[in-house]
Write a protein that holds these residues in place. Structure first.
Motif, PDB file in Angstrom:
ATOM      1  N   GLY A 186       0.819  -1.209   0.000  1.00 14.41           N
ATOM      2  CA  GLY A 186       0.000   0.000   0.000  1.00 14.41           C
ATOM      3  C   GLY A 186       0.852   1.258   0.000  1.00 14.41           C
ATOM      4  N   THR A 187       2.121   1.142   0.440  1.00 18.09           N
ATOM      5  CA  THR A 187       3.019   2.291   0.348  1.00 18.09           C
ATOM      6  C   THR A 187       3.774   2.189  -0.987  1.00 18.09           C
ATOM      7  OG1 THR A 187       4.832   1.144   1.464  1.00 18.09           O
ATOM      8  CG2 THR A 187       3.311   2.382   2.853  1.00 18.09           C
ATOM      9  N   SER A 188       4.522   3.234  -1.291  1.00 13.40           N
ATOM     10  CA  SER A 188       5.196   3.279  -2.593  1.00 13.40           C
ATOM     11  C   SER A 188       6.408   2.344  -2.630  1.00 13.40           C
ATOM     12  CB  SER A 188       5.638   4.712  -2.893  1.00 13.40           C
ATOM     13  OG  SER A 188       6.588   4.723  -3.937  1.00 13.40           O
ATOM     14  N   LEU A 189       6.317   1.340  -3.506  1.00 14.51           N
ATOM     15  CA  LEU A 189       7.443   0.415  -3.658  1.00 14.51           C
ATOM     16  C   LEU A 189       8.654   1.160  -4.218  1.00 14.51           C
ATOM     17  CD1 LEU A 189       8.542  -2.503  -3.505  1.00 14.51           C
ATOM     18  CD2 LEU A 189       7.673  -2.870  -5.825  1.00 14.51           C
ATOM     19  N   ARG A 190       8.373   2.110  -5.138  1.00 14.43           N
ATOM     20  CA  ARG A 190       9.480   2.876  -5.721  1.00 14.43           C
ATOM     21  C   ARG A 190      10.249   3.643  -4.648  1.00 14.43           C
ATOM     22  NH1 ARG A 190       8.108   6.154 -10.951  1.00 14.43           N
ATOM     23  NH2 ARG A 190       7.715   3.991 -11.504  1.00 14.43           N
ATOM     24  N   PHE A 205      14.078   3.039  -3.743  1.00 14.47           N
ATOM     25  CA  PHE A 205      15.028   4.153  -3.891  1.00 14.47           C
ATOM     26  C   PHE A 205      15.798   4.373  -2.593  1.00 14.47           C
ATOM     27  CE2 PHE A 205      14.084   7.004  -7.756  1.00 14.47           C
ATOM     28  CZ  PHE A 205      13.808   5.911  -8.545  1.00 14.47           C
ATOM     29  N   THR A 206      15.107   4.196  -1.458  1.00 13.93           N
ATOM     30  CA  THR A 206      15.772   4.358  -0.168  1.00 13.93           C
ATOM     31  C   THR A 206      16.891   3.327  -0.031  1.00 13.93           C
ATOM     32  OG1 THR A 206      13.643   5.037   0.765  1.00 13.93           O
ATOM     33  CG2 THR A 206      15.404   4.531   2.331  1.00 13.93           C
ATOM     34  N   ILE A 207      16.586   2.077  -0.375  1.00 15.43           N
ATOM     35  CA  ILE A 207      17.597   1.021  -0.306  1.00 15.43           C
ATOM     36  C   ILE A 207      18.751   1.332  -1.256  1.00 15.43           C
ATOM     37  CG2 ILE A 207      18.072  -1.427  -0.741  1.00 15.43           C
ATOM     38  CD1 ILE A 207      15.178  -2.031  -0.021  1.00 15.43           C
ATOM     39  N   LEU A 208      18.407   1.708  -2.486  1.00 15.39           N
ATOM     40  CA  LEU A 208      19.441   1.968  -3.487  1.00 15.39           C
ATOM     41  C   LEU A 208      20.347   3.121  -3.049  1.00 15.39           C
ATOM     42  CD1 LEU A 208      18.951   1.918  -7.306  1.00 15.39           C
ATOM     43  CD2 LEU A 208      20.289   3.727  -6.285  1.00 15.39           C
ATOM     44  N   ARG A 209      19.711   4.172  -2.548  1.00 16.47           N
ATOM     45  CA  ARG A 209      20.462   5.359  -2.140  1.00 16.47           C
ATOM     46  C   ARG A 209      21.389   5.027  -0.963  1.00 16.47           C
ATOM     47  NH1 ARG A 209      19.895   9.248   1.568  1.00 16.47           N
ATOM     48  NH2 ARG A 209      20.650  11.332   1.037  1.00 16.47           N
ATOM     49  N   ALA A 236      12.108  13.983 -12.257  1.00 20.02           N
ATOM     50  CA  ALA A 236      12.003  12.973 -13.309  1.00 20.02           C
ATOM     51  C   ALA A 236      11.341  11.661 -12.888  1.00 20.02           C
ATOM     52  CB  ALA A 236      13.389  12.678 -13.885  1.00 20.02           C
ATOM     53  N   THR A 237      11.334  11.348 -11.597  1.00 22.31           N
ATOM     54  CA  THR A 237      10.919   9.999 -11.207  1.00 22.31           C
ATOM     55  C   THR A 237       9.450   9.886 -10.854  1.00 22.31           C
ATOM     56  OG1 THR A 237      11.312  10.376  -8.869  1.00 22.31           O
ATOM     57  CG2 THR A 237      13.178   9.618 -10.161  1.00 22.31           C
ATOM     58  N   GLY A 238       8.783  11.023 -10.684  1.00 27.53           N
ATOM     59  CA  GLY A 238       7.393  10.970 -10.273  1.00 27.53           C
ATOM     60  C   GLY A 238       7.216  10.887  -8.759  1.00 27.53           C
ATOM     61  N   LEU A 239       8.329  10.934  -8.014  1.00 25.55           N
ATOM     62  CA  LEU A 239       8.216  10.943  -6.551  1.00 25.55           C
ATOM     63  C   LEU A 239       7.830  12.349  -6.090  1.00 25.55           C
ATOM     64  CD1 LEU A 239      11.445   8.934  -5.665  1.00 25.55           C
ATOM     65  CD2 LEU A 239       9.119   8.182  -5.215  1.00 25.55           C
TER      66      LEU A 239
END
Lengths: 186, 94
Positions: free
Chosen positions: A52-56, A60-64, A124-127
């Motif tokens: 229900g929360t944003s997977l993106r 992104f948090t993990i990637l960052r 660019a990412t829509g966040l």
């Protein structure tokens, strides 16, 4: 969320993860290593993702975090030459827009990391600003301020007022040159 | 959207005022804190152009083909999990 749904969600986000990772690291090769690490970590911690929360935003948090803890130094050491980076990544478009894109990427790579990442996320990412603030662990006001500074710095680096340096849309470039002369007296 | 329009108008008004005063308009307005949204406003057309280039850069990579290795990796992870799950089930049956 079943493992199969989670996997499908991850697959859908791979293109965005690659684009964000490339923007952060400045290298497509590092970006793909970073995406692979991110997918492994996400899979191993799937129970921590709240459906229900944003997977993106979660990815992104993990990637960052992975980038700042493991890749940042490597990125500086092995960063592709600007030419290689631009050539490898510009996959379509005509020659003219290819050159503009390459110029833009060179300028983007010169921004401080903290400005570049928020400009990409917001622009660019829509966040949302809120999601970006959460991913970076800072206040929304800080994000807005960084975005503004990033834009100003980019405008400077692209020497707005120079028709050849501005970007894909020449009509806009021409308009900006006019406006630019009015504003900064170029 | 509304916010952007307002910015447009305030920016244009700012430029117009400066032209009337025959003064040059700085790229950034002085002062302003981190939280002051009006602190630093580039011409909207400059902002739009930067926005378009950002999207062009980002979408170029988003639209590039995804290397197979990622799909292979995820398929392996899923297969592992399925194997582990069915392993548990056969243990139960024993």
């Amino acid at each position: 969320m079943s493992a199969s749904d989670f996997k499908d969600g991850l697959i859908k986000e791979i293109p965005n993860l690659r684009a964000f990772a490339a923007s952060l690291s400045g290298s497509m090769q590092l970006a793909d290593d970073l995406v692979q690490d991110t997918l492994l970590k996400a899979w191993g911690n799937s129970e921590k993702f709240e459906p229900g929360t944003s997977l993106r935003a979660w990815l992104f948090t993990i990637l960052r975090n992975t980038y700042y803890s493991l890749y940042r130094k490597r990125g500086r050491e092995v960063q592709d030459s600007e030419g290689t980076y631009a050539e490898r990544m510009a996959t379509h478009g005509n020659q003219e827009s290819h050159l503009d894109l390459a110029d833009f990427r060179k300028a983007l790579a010169k921004l401080p990391e903290e400005q570049r990442e928020v400009l990409i996320m917001v622009g660019a990412t829509g966040l949302s600003y809120e999601e970006t603030a959460e991913i970076c662990g800072v206040a929304i006001g800080t994000i807005k301020s960084r975005v503004n500074r990033a834009r100003t710095k980019l405008a400077e680096l692209l020497s707005i007022g120079g028709l050849d340096d501005l970007g894909p849309d020449r009509k806009t470039a021409a308009a900006i040159q006019r406006v630019g002369s009015e504003i900064v007296g170029l | 959207m509304i916010k952007r329009e307002t910015r447009w108008k305030s920016r244009l008004a700012f430029v117009a005022r400066a032209e009337m005063n025959n003064a040059s308009v700085p790229m950034t307005e002085p002062g302003g804190s981190d939280n002051d949204e009006a602190e630093l406003i580039l011409d909207p057309r400059v902002q739009e152009s930067i926005g378009r280039s950002l999207k062009a850069h980002y979408d170029d990579i988003v639209n590039a083909p995804v290397p197979d290795k990622f799909l292979v990796l995820l398929a392996q992870l899923e297969a592992q999990e399925i194997r582990a799950a069915s392993g548990d089930m056969s243990d139960e049956r024993l």
